[in-house]
Design an enzyme around this catalytic site. Structure first.
Site, short mmCIF file in Angstrom:
data_model
loop_
_atom_site.label_atom_id
_atom_site.label_comp_id
_atom_site.label_asym_id
_atom_site.label_seq_id
_atom_site.Cartn_x
_atom_site.Cartn_y
_atom_site.Cartn_z
N ILE A 125 0.82 -1.21 0.00
CA ILE A 125 0.00 0.00 0.00
C ILE A 125 0.85 1.27 0.00
O ILE A 125 0.43 2.30 -0.53
CB ILE A 125 -0.97 -0.01 1.20
N LYS A 126 2.06 1.21 0.56
CA LYS A 126 2.91 2.41 0.60
C LYS A 126 3.31 2.87 -0.79
O LYS A 126 3.55 4.05 -1.02
CB LYS A 126 4.15 2.15 1.45
N GLY A 127 3.40 1.93 -1.74
CA GLY A 127 3.59 2.30 -3.13
C GLY A 127 4.96 2.82 -3.48
O GLY A 127 5.96 2.53 -2.83
#
Length: 252
Positions: A125-127
């Protein structure tokens, strides 16, 4: 202008800088060998601007000088992006309307590759580069298997998860390991699935180029700098919008 030369100090002077390691101890003879190599590569005159011992038997060099080679940019072949970039909300909407279920993505670093930075940047999710990873997309079910995943295990998990797409990251490149591992993965999935039900196969890594997809036997290759949004948009395009893909196969 399509014919260009490298730029260093002044436009068109042909100046380039390159680095390499030679298997020789650091001394004046080693620096002479570095200049000789640079000359044979078309750099003349060549100047050693940095030399550092790498243990007792190796030396790392940086050389600088002009080359006479020209580049014709009109003959450069690239693969242009052939799908629209979607915002996460638009990708989610397309999946929800087109599939009426979540799209399942299974990712891994295969073989002995333990470098998960690439696969994590796309899937977690941090990408990466200011974009959220695939876990951020509500309509994507993301299964990140992590590092050093054997190909048979990847196939098994793909079947168990009913994967729509497989993302494989390869960073270790010694002795063409990234190429061999990806070909092994492609062959395993083609053997395990009928072509019409096979998951979309995507490979990524800093040493891959988009032109390698056919040789590797995958549907798409993403190189360095790829963002999660590009991967998500491609998956929506090939699995939801078009629903048809042209399989790439290794040439004999």
């Amino acid at each position: 202008m399509s014919i260009i030369r490298p730029y260093g100090d002044t436009t068109g002077d042909g100046m380039v800088q390159m680095s390499f390691t030679l298997p020789v101890p650091h001394d004046k003879r080693a620096e002479g060998a570095a200049v000789q190599l640079a000359n044979k590569m078309g750099m003349d005159p060549a100047l050693v601007v940095h030399a550092k011992p790498m243990g007792p038997d190796f030396t790392f060099f940086v050389v600088y000088g002009p080359v006479n080679h020209l580049v014709d940019t009109s003959k450069v072949e690239v693969i242009e992006r052939d799908y629209p970039l979607l915002a996460p909300k638009d990708a989610n909407l397309a999946i929800r309307k087109g599939l009426r279920r979540r799209l399942t993505v299974v990712g891994a670093c295969i073989g002995t590759d333990a470098h998960t930075v690439g696969i994590d940047a796309i899937m977690n999710i941090k990408g990466f580069a200011g974009e959220k990873g695939l876990e951020y997309y509500r309509e994507l079910k993301v299964v990140n298997l992590g590092a050093q995943v054997a190909v048979p295990e990847l196939v098994r998990r793909a079947k168990a998860e009913k994967a729509d797409a497989i993302l494989v990251s390869q960073v270790v490149t010694q002795r063409e390991a990234h190429v061999l591992n990806t070909r092994e993965m492609s062959a395993a999935f083609r053997e395990a699935y009928p072509e019409e039900t096979r998951p979309v196969l995507v490979a990524g890594g800093p040493r891959f180029t988009e032109q390698m997809a056919g040789d590797l036997g995958v549907d798409r290759v993403f190189g360095r700098g790829t963002t999660p949004g590009e991967v998500a948009s491609y998956l929506v395009d090939v699995l939801v919008t078009k629903r048809v893909r042209t399989p790439n196969r290794r040439s004999a």
